[in-house]
Design a protein around this motif. Structure first.
Motif, PDB file in Angstrom:
ATOM      1  N   UNK A  47       0.959  -1.226  -0.088  1.00 40.27           N
ATOM      2  CA  UNK A  47      -0.064   0.199   0.131  1.00 40.27           C
ATOM      3  C   UNK A  47       0.805   1.136   0.028  1.00 40.27           C
ATOM      4  N   UNK A  48       0.622   2.276  -0.941  1.00 39.88           N
ATOM      5  CA  UNK A  48       1.019   3.466  -0.944  1.00 39.88           C
ATOM      6  C   UNK A  48      -0.079   4.484  -0.982  1.00 39.88           C
ATOM      7  N   UNK A  65       4.449   3.547  -8.738  1.00 38.96           N
ATOM      8  CA  UNK A  65       5.511   4.279  -8.050  1.00 38.96           C
ATOM      9  C   UNK A  65       4.936   5.447  -7.595  1.00 38.96           C
ATOM     10  N   UNK A  66       5.731   6.077  -6.509  1.00 36.79           N
ATOM     11  CA  UNK A  66       5.149   7.398  -5.557  1.00 36.79           C
ATOM     12  C   UNK A  66       6.419   7.800  -4.977  1.00 36.79           C
ATOM     13  N   UNK A  67       6.264   9.108  -4.501  1.00 40.35           N
ATOM     14  CA  UNK A  67       7.351   9.624  -3.713  1.00 40.35           C
ATOM     15  C   UNK A  67       7.113   9.190  -2.290  1.00 40.35           C
ATOM     16  N   UNK A  68       5.848   8.648  -1.963  1.00 41.42           N
ATOM     17  CA  UNK A  68       5.856   8.078  -0.560  1.00 41.42           C
ATOM     18  C   UNK A  68       6.281   6.639  -0.412  1.00 41.42           C
ATOM     19  N   UNK A  69       6.519   6.262   0.656  1.00 39.18           N
ATOM     20  CA  UNK A  69       6.964   4.956   1.191  1.00 39.18           C
ATOM     21  C   UNK A  69       5.907   3.951   0.770  1.00 39.18           C
ATOM     22  N   UNK A  70       6.215   2.641   0.574  1.00 40.53           N
ATOM     23  CA  UNK A  70       5.431   1.545   0.502  1.00 40.53           C
ATOM     24  C   UNK A  70       5.280   0.793   1.748  1.00 40.53           C
ATOM     25  N   UNK A  71       3.953   0.439   2.225  1.00 42.30           N
ATOM     26  CA  UNK A  71       3.692  -0.398   3.401  1.00 42.30           C
ATOM     27  C   UNK A  71       3.533  -1.846   2.927  1.00 42.30           C
ATOM     28  N   UNK A  78      -0.185 -19.892   9.672  1.00 35.00           N
ATOM     29  CA  UNK A  78       0.749 -20.758  10.632  1.00 35.00           C
ATOM     30  C   UNK A  78       1.569 -19.691  11.223  1.00 35.00           C
ATOM     31  N   UNK A  79       1.700 -18.501  10.903  1.00 39.63           N
ATOM     32  CA  UNK A  79       2.902 -17.631  11.128  1.00 39.63           C
ATOM     33  C   UNK A  79       2.265 -16.205  11.841  1.00 39.63           C
ATOM     34  N   UNK A  80       3.107 -15.311  12.656  1.00 38.59           N
ATOM     35  CA  UNK A  80       2.550 -14.116  12.892  1.00 38.59           C
ATOM     36  C   UNK A  80       2.775 -13.026  11.726  1.00 38.59           C
ATOM     37  N   UNK A  81       2.100 -12.097  11.675  1.00 43.40           N
ATOM     38  CA  UNK A  81       2.246 -11.026  10.729  1.00 43.40           C
ATOM     39  C   UNK A  81       3.575 -10.763  10.133  1.00 43.40           C
ATOM     40  N   UNK A  82       4.013 -10.515   9.139  1.00 44.05           N
ATOM     41  CA  UNK A  82       5.181  -9.886   8.735  1.00 44.05           C
ATOM     42  C   UNK A  82       4.937  -8.614   8.149  1.00 44.05           C
ATOM     43  N   UNK A  83       5.638  -7.339   8.692  1.00 45.40           N
ATOM     44  CA  UNK A  83       5.483  -6.042   8.123  1.00 45.40           C
ATOM     45  C   UNK A  83       6.812  -5.492   7.478  1.00 45.40           C
ATOM     46  N   UNK A  84       6.593  -4.507   6.713  1.00 53.23           N
ATOM     47  CA  UNK A  84       7.623  -4.045   6.162  1.00 53.23           C
ATOM     48  C   UNK A  84       7.512  -2.577   5.553  1.00 53.23           C
ATOM     49  N   UNK A  85       8.246  -1.891   5.455  1.00 52.65           N
ATOM     50  CA  UNK A  85       8.260  -0.766   4.763  1.00 52.65           C
ATOM     51  C   UNK A  85       9.414  -0.519   3.766  1.00 52.65           C
ATOM     52  N   UNK A  86       8.894  -0.167   2.415  1.00 55.11           N
ATOM     53  CA  UNK A  86      10.044  -0.041   1.308  1.00 55.11           C
ATOM     54  C   UNK A  86      10.199   1.637   1.164  1.00 55.11           C
ATOM     55  N   UNK A  87      11.408   2.104   1.481  1.00 55.30           N
ATOM     56  CA  UNK A  87      11.740   3.312   1.258  1.00 55.30           C
ATOM     57  C   UNK A  87      11.532   3.849  -0.115  1.00 55.30           C
ATOM     58  N   UNK A  88      10.851   4.920  -0.440  1.00 53.62           N
ATOM     59  CA  UNK A  88      10.765   5.493  -2.066  1.00 53.62           C
ATOM     60  C   UNK A  88      12.160   6.172  -2.111  1.00 53.62           C
ATOM     61  N   UNK A  89      12.706   6.066  -3.156  1.00 54.28           N
ATOM     62  CA  UNK A  89      13.940   6.878  -3.356  1.00 54.28           C
ATOM     63  C   UNK A  89      13.858   7.576  -4.758  1.00 54.28           C
ATOM     64  N   UNK A  90      14.492   8.729  -5.162  1.00 52.28           N
ATOM     65  CA  UNK A  90      14.486   9.230  -6.399  1.00 52.28           C
ATOM     66  C   UNK A  90      15.400   8.387  -7.147  1.00 52.28           C
ATOM     67  N   UNK A 117      11.632   4.996  -7.109  1.00 49.02           N
ATOM     68  CA  UNK A 117      11.693   3.835  -7.330  1.00 49.02           C
ATOM     69  C   UNK A 117      11.743   2.934  -5.899  1.00 49.02           C
ATOM     70  N   UNK A 118      11.003   1.945  -5.612  1.00 47.61           N
ATOM     71  CA  UNK A 118      11.075   0.978  -4.433  1.00 47.61           C
ATOM     72  C   UNK A 118      12.348   0.078  -4.666  1.00 47.61           C
TER      73      UNK A 118
END
Length: 166
Positions: A47-48, A65-71, A78-90, A117-118
């Motif tokens: 999500x962005x 693509x976006x200037x905002x980060x991607x969640x 069978x597993x607890x949630x996996x979370x991440x943030x992908x930093x958006x870079x020029x 780009x992520x």
């Protein structure tokens, strides 16, 4: 001559990244268990500010693509949630605009998101929150992540406060 001039003006206004990059780009998301075993087929939501893309871990999806980060959130029964943030870079298109004096193009590309780009390959770990930054990305390898650790509350903060009375 007027037609050539008009064509050059239109090209200058489109922006370098808009010409070089699409509005989407491919992102591969993989998931691992806490023990490091690959888990294929987990439900992932990316999500962005342009919306949400859903996919299964182990696959590659086109992400806007976006200037905002991607969640990113991946779930597996069978597993607890996996979370991440992908930093958006020029990306190179934005720098091309700036170097070649395409101020209008830089604004257009920023607003369309094509100047950003992520990371292209990420491996999330169930039970962890990770941050991926493409500045450390290496061709043909998953992007290295930094784990976000939530500090435990300080003992003093949880101790009852004593108020003296006179």
């Amino acid at each position: 001559m007027k037609t050539l001039f008009a064509a050059l003006v239109v090209l200058a206004c489109t922006g370098c990244a808009s010409v070089v990059n699409e509005t989407t780009h491919p992102i591969k998301v993989e998931t691992k268990s806490a023990t490091g075993e690959m888990v294929v087929g987990a439900e992932c939501r990316l999500t962005n500010d342009y919306g949400t893309t859903t996919m299964k871990s182990g696959e590659t999806a086109q992400v806007r693509r976006s200037s905002k980060d991607l969640d990113i959130v991946c779930k597996d029964p069978k597993n607890p949630e996996a979370n991440a943030r992908a930093i958006s870079r020029a990306n190179g298109g934005m720098w091309g605009n700036i170097i070649l004096g395409g101020g209008i193009g830089a604004i257009v590309d920023h607003n369309r998101g094509t100047a950003y780009t992520y990371p292209t390959w990420m491996q999330l770990v169930f039970g962890k929150t990770l941050v991926f930054d493409r500045t450390v990305e290496k061709e043909g390898q998953p992007t290295l992540a930094t784990e976000v650790v939530t500090p435990a509350p300080a003992a003093a903060a949880s101790a009852p406060q004593v108020v003296s009375s006179k």
